[in-house]
Scaffold this motif. Structure first.
Motif, PDB file in Angstrom:
ATOM      1  N   SER A 111      63.254  40.946  34.102  1.00  0.00           N
ATOM      2  CA  SER A 111      63.306  39.777  33.228  1.00  0.00           C
ATOM      3  C   SER A 111      64.747  39.433  32.881  1.00  0.00           C
ATOM      4  CB  SER A 111      62.505  40.053  31.952  1.00  0.00           C
ATOM      5  OG  SER A 111      62.602  38.970  31.051  1.00  0.00           O
ATOM      6  N   ALA A 112      65.547  40.467  32.577  1.00  0.00           N
ATOM      7  CA  ALA A 112      66.958  40.235  32.264  1.00  0.00           C
ATOM      8  C   ALA A 112      67.693  39.702  33.488  1.00  0.00           C
ATOM      9  CB  ALA A 112      67.610  41.529  31.779  1.00  0.00           C
ATOM     10  N   ALA A 113      67.394  40.251  34.663  1.00  0.00           N
ATOM     11  CA  ALA A 113      68.035  39.781  35.891  1.00  0.00           C
ATOM     12  C   ALA A 113      67.696  38.314  36.155  1.00  0.00           C
ATOM     13  CB  ALA A 113      67.613  40.647  37.065  1.00  0.00           C
ATOM     14  N   LYS A 114      66.460  37.929  35.887  1.00  0.00           N
ATOM     15  CA  LYS A 114      66.056  36.529  36.077  1.00  0.00           C
ATOM     16  C   LYS A 114      66.852  35.616  35.154  1.00  0.00           C
ATOM     17  CE  LYS A 114      61.931  33.531  35.972  1.00  0.00           C
ATOM     18  NZ  LYS A 114      62.427  32.580  34.955  1.00  0.00           N
ATOM     19  N   GLU A 115      66.992  36.016  33.893  1.00  0.00           N
ATOM     20  CA  GLU A 115      67.765  35.199  32.953  1.00  0.00           C
ATOM     21  C   GLU A 115      69.225  35.122  33.377  1.00  0.00           C
ATOM     22  OE1 GLU A 115      68.511  34.670  28.139  1.00  0.00           O
ATOM     23  OE2 GLU A 115      67.507  36.477  28.893  1.00  0.00           O
ATOM     24  N   LEU A 116      69.766  36.250  33.843  1.00  0.00           N
ATOM     25  CA  LEU A 116      71.156  36.257  34.299  1.00  0.00           C
ATOM     26  C   LEU A 116      71.324  35.330  35.498  1.00  0.00           C
ATOM     27  CD1 LEU A 116      74.045  37.349  34.317  1.00  0.00           C
ATOM     28  CD2 LEU A 116      73.218  39.292  35.676  1.00  0.00           C
ATOM     29  N   ARG A 117      70.400  35.394  36.447  1.00  0.00           N
ATOM     30  CA  ARG A 117      70.503  34.525  37.619  1.00  0.00           C
ATOM     31  C   ARG A 117      70.518  33.056  37.210  1.00  0.00           C
ATOM     32  NH1 ARG A 117      67.146  38.735  40.062  1.00  0.00           N
ATOM     33  NH2 ARG A 117      65.247  37.719  39.314  1.00  0.00           N
ATOM     34  N   GLU A 118      69.678  32.703  36.259  1.00  0.00           N
ATOM     35  CA  GLU A 118      69.637  31.314  35.798  1.00  0.00           C
ATOM     36  C   GLU A 118      70.953  30.906  35.158  1.00  0.00           C
ATOM     37  OE1 GLU A 118      66.302  31.411  33.203  1.00  0.00           O
ATOM     38  OE2 GLU A 118      64.803  31.290  34.826  1.00  0.00           O
ATOM     39  N   ARG A 119      71.535  31.809  34.377  1.00  0.00           N
ATOM     40  CA  ARG A 119      72.815  31.494  33.727  1.00  0.00           C
ATOM     41  C   ARG A 119      73.939  31.355  34.753  1.00  0.00           C
ATOM     42  NH1 ARG A 119      73.501  32.521  28.379  1.00  0.00           N
ATOM     43  NH2 ARG A 119      75.398  31.323  28.788  1.00  0.00           N
ATOM     44  N   LEU A 120      73.927  32.196  35.773  1.00  0.00           N
ATOM     45  CA  LEU A 120      74.991  32.153  36.779  1.00  0.00           C
ATOM     46  C   LEU A 120      74.926  30.879  37.618  1.00  0.00           C
ATOM     47  CD1 LEU A 120      74.937  35.857  38.005  1.00  0.00           C
ATOM     48  CD2 LEU A 120      76.627  34.784  36.503  1.00  0.00           C
ATOM     49  N   LEU A 121      73.731  30.404  37.888  1.00  0.00           N
ATOM     50  CA  LEU A 121      73.583  29.208  38.707  1.00  0.00           C
ATOM     51  C   LEU A 121      73.885  27.930  37.933  1.00  0.00           C
ATOM     52  CD1 LEU A 121      70.413  30.207  40.774  1.00  0.00           C
ATOM     53  CD2 LEU A 121      72.813  30.173  41.522  1.00  0.00           C
ATOM     54  N   THR A 122      74.123  28.060  36.632  1.00  0.00           N
ATOM     55  CA  THR A 122      74.481  26.886  35.816  1.00  0.00           C
ATOM     56  C   THR A 122      75.847  27.060  35.150  1.00  0.00           C
ATOM     57  OG1 THR A 122      73.241  27.813  33.929  1.00  0.00           O
ATOM     58  CG2 THR A 122      72.066  26.289  35.380  1.00  0.00           C
ATOM     59  N   LEU A 123      76.697  27.877  35.766  1.00  0.00           N
ATOM     60  CA  LEU A 123      78.010  28.134  35.166  1.00  0.00           C
ATOM     61  C   LEU A 123      78.792  26.850  34.908  1.00  0.00           C
ATOM     62  CD1 LEU A 123      79.419  31.259  37.083  1.00  0.00           C
ATOM     63  CD2 LEU A 123      78.831  31.120  34.659  1.00  0.00           C
ATOM     64  N   TRP A 124      78.708  25.908  35.827  1.00  0.00           N
ATOM     65  CA  TRP A 124      79.534  24.703  35.714  1.00  0.00           C
ATOM     66  C   TRP A 124      78.812  23.540  35.052  1.00  0.00           C
ATOM     67  CZ3 TRP A 124      80.406  28.285  39.502  1.00  0.00           C
ATOM     68  CH2 TRP A 124      81.723  28.738  39.631  1.00  0.00           C
ATOM     69  N   THR A 125      77.556  23.740  34.666  1.00  0.00           N
ATOM     70  CA  THR A 125      76.820  22.658  34.011  1.00  0.00           C
ATOM     71  C   THR A 125      76.423  23.001  32.581  1.00  0.00           C
ATOM     72  OG1 THR A 125      74.726  23.452  34.962  1.00  0.00           O
ATOM     73  CG2 THR A 125      75.929  21.750  36.174  1.00  0.00           C
ATOM     74  N   THR A 126      76.550  24.268  32.192  1.00  0.00           N
ATOM     75  CA  THR A 126      76.210  24.670  30.824  1.00  0.00           C
ATOM     76  C   THR A 126      77.279  24.173  29.855  1.00  0.00           C
ATOM     77  OG1 THR A 126      75.036  26.642  31.578  1.00  0.00           O
ATOM     78  CG2 THR A 126      75.809  26.643  29.302  1.00  0.00           C
ATOM     79  N   GLU A 127      76.854  23.632  28.739  1.00  0.00           N
ATOM     80  CA  GLU A 127      77.800  23.184  27.719  1.00  0.00           C
ATOM     81  C   GLU A 127      78.488  24.395  27.090  1.00  0.00           C
ATOM     82  OE1 GLU A 127      78.862  20.156  26.489  1.00  0.00           O
ATOM     83  OE2 GLU A 127      77.892  19.374  28.295  1.00  0.00           O
ATOM     84  N   PRO A 128      79.801  24.376  27.014  1.00  0.00           N
ATOM     85  CA  PRO A 128      80.498  25.507  26.395  1.00  0.00           C
ATOM     86  C   PRO A 128      80.323  25.528  24.889  1.00  0.00           C
ATOM     87  CG  PRO A 128      82.068  23.781  26.943  1.00  0.00           C
ATOM     88  CD  PRO A 128      80.731  23.343  27.507  1.00  0.00           C
ATOM     89  N   ILE A 129      80.644  26.668  24.289  1.00  0.00           N
ATOM     90  CA  ILE A 129      80.657  26.767  22.829  1.00  0.00           C
ATOM     91  C   ILE A 129      81.659  25.747  22.300  1.00  0.00           C
ATOM     92  CG2 ILE A 129      81.176  28.269  20.863  1.00  0.00           C
ATOM     93  CD1 ILE A 129      80.488  30.666  22.697  1.00  0.00           C
ATOM     94  N   PRO A 130      81.277  24.924  21.317  1.00  0.00           N
ATOM     95  CA  PRO A 130      82.161  23.840  20.869  1.00  0.00           C
ATOM     96  C   PRO A 130      83.244  24.306  19.889  1.00  0.00           C
ATOM     97  CG  PRO A 130      80.107  23.735  19.655  1.00  0.00           C
ATOM     98  CD  PRO A 130      79.943  24.853  20.664  1.00  0.00           C
ATOM     99  N   PHE A 131      84.086  25.234  20.345  1.00  0.00           N
ATOM    100  CA  PHE A 131      85.224  25.628  19.521  1.00  0.00           C
ATOM    101  C   PHE A 131      86.169  24.438  19.345  1.00  0.00           C
ATOM    102  CE2 PHE A 131      84.488  30.034  21.412  1.00  0.00           C
ATOM    103  CZ  PHE A 131      83.923  30.540  20.258  1.00  0.00           C
ATOM    104  N   ARG A 132      86.802  24.373  18.193  1.00  0.00           N
ATOM    105  CA  ARG A 132      87.721  23.272  17.913  1.00  0.00           C
ATOM    106  C   ARG A 132      89.052  23.515  18.626  1.00  0.00           C
ATOM    107  NH1 ARG A 132      85.580  20.550  13.452  1.00  0.00           N
ATOM    108  NH2 ARG A 132      84.079  21.788  12.245  1.00  0.00           N
ATOM    109  N   PRO A 133      89.515  22.563  19.439  1.00  0.00           N
ATOM    110  CA  PRO A 133      90.799  22.758  20.123  1.00  0.00           C
ATOM    111  C   PRO A 133      91.966  22.675  19.154  1.00  0.00           C
ATOM    112  CG  PRO A 133      89.936  20.575  20.568  1.00  0.00           C
ATOM    113  CD  PRO A 133      88.854  21.309  19.825  1.00  0.00           C
ATOM    114  N   GLN A 134      93.024  23.335  19.509  1.00  0.00           N
ATOM    115  CA  GLN A 134      94.209  23.402  18.650  1.00  0.00           C
ATOM    116  C   GLN A 134      94.783  22.029  18.358  1.00  0.00           C
ATOM    117  OE1 GLN A 134      97.070  26.671  19.282  1.00  0.00           O
ATOM    118  NE2 GLN A 134      98.561  25.107  19.796  1.00  0.00           N
TER     119      GLN A 134
END
Length: 254
Positions: free
Chosen positions: A204-227
């Motif tokens: 189950s963890a491997a499945k979730e990891l695979r999904e996250r890896l295949l969306t590396l460039w489409t996942t919205e990043p954490i919205p940290f405030r830029p300097q």
């Protein structure tokens, strides 16, 4: 794309190692190249000392200044330069580790201490002379994903969980190191209850990891405030009109 996978676990039979292998297979199958820095397998030295910088041990060691000078002169130790070369080639970064006493293992902290030196990972300036950091830096535009195994159940790491909110526990790494270096820091992947995993849990963890890896460039990043996004004043303190009355780590997320 080329992905650098940095992992820290002393046992090659661990859940960490299993997930790393699954992740590498996923990325390779998707057409990516993967470089792995398995710190324990490499026998990585996590200790900063004068030898890293060809520094005269008879003289006082000012670590940041010595590292900057050695980097500029090409005099950093060979193991540090090899890891920096991997980072230079990487289009994305995966950092994977078990959480020990609410932090990354010492060997991984030592990787950051020795590899992310002044003049390479920080202390840089843009074309206009502005100091780079917090949204701009040598990792600019590159996604970074933290994969962390933890012993307790997921609820322990929630907003009101007894262990503390996972995003706050990872703040020094995700905000202070990765975002400071310019990376697009993705929401972390928590693998909870790792010491009690069954084969079914691992899949189950491997499945979730695979999904996250295949969306590396489409996942919205954490919205940290830029300097330089306008939320901080010239002293790099949040302006009074930004989330007024609030304090704590969460204020640095938009």
């Amino acid at each position: 794309m080329n992905i650098l996978w940095v992992m820290a676990h002393p046992d090659s039979r661990s859940l960490t190692a299993h997930l790393a292998a699954e992740g590498r297979r996923t990325l390779l199958a998707a057409g990516h190249d993967v470089e792995v820095s398995d710190l324990y397998a490499m026998g990585w030295n996590p200790v900063v000392d004068a030898a890293d910088y060809a520094h005269d041990p008879a003289e006082r060691l000012h670590v940041a200044a010595a590292a900057k000078k050695a980097h500029a002169a090409g005099a950093l130790s060979a193991d540090i330069r090899a890891e920096q070369d991997k980072l230079d080639r990487a289009d994305a970064l995966i950092v994977q580790f078990p959480m020990w006493w609410f932090q990354m293992p010492a060997i991984l902290k030592g990787w950051f201490d020795r590899v992310f030196v002044q003049g390479y990972a920080y202390g840089l300036s843009g074309p206009d002379g502005r100091p780079l950091g917090y949204g701009e830096g040598f990792l600019s535009g590159r996604p970074a994903l933290v994969v962390v195994n933890a012993g307790g159940p997921a609820r322990f790491y929630g907003a009101r969980g007894i262990h503390g909110d996972l995003d706050e526990l990872l703040f020094p790494l995700q905000h202070g190191t990765l975002f400071h270096s310019g990376a697009k820091v993705l929401p972390p992947l928590l693998v909870p209850g790792a010491d009690r995993y069954t084969p079914e849990d691992a899949e189950s963890a491997a499945k979730e990891l695979r999904e996250r890896l295949l969306t590396l460039w489409t996942t919205e990043p954490i919205p940290f405030r830029p300097q330089y996004g306008g939320d901080y004043d010239v002293d790099r303190v949040l302006r009074p009109d930004v989330v007024p009355g609030r304090t704590g780590l969460g204020v640095h997320r938009a």
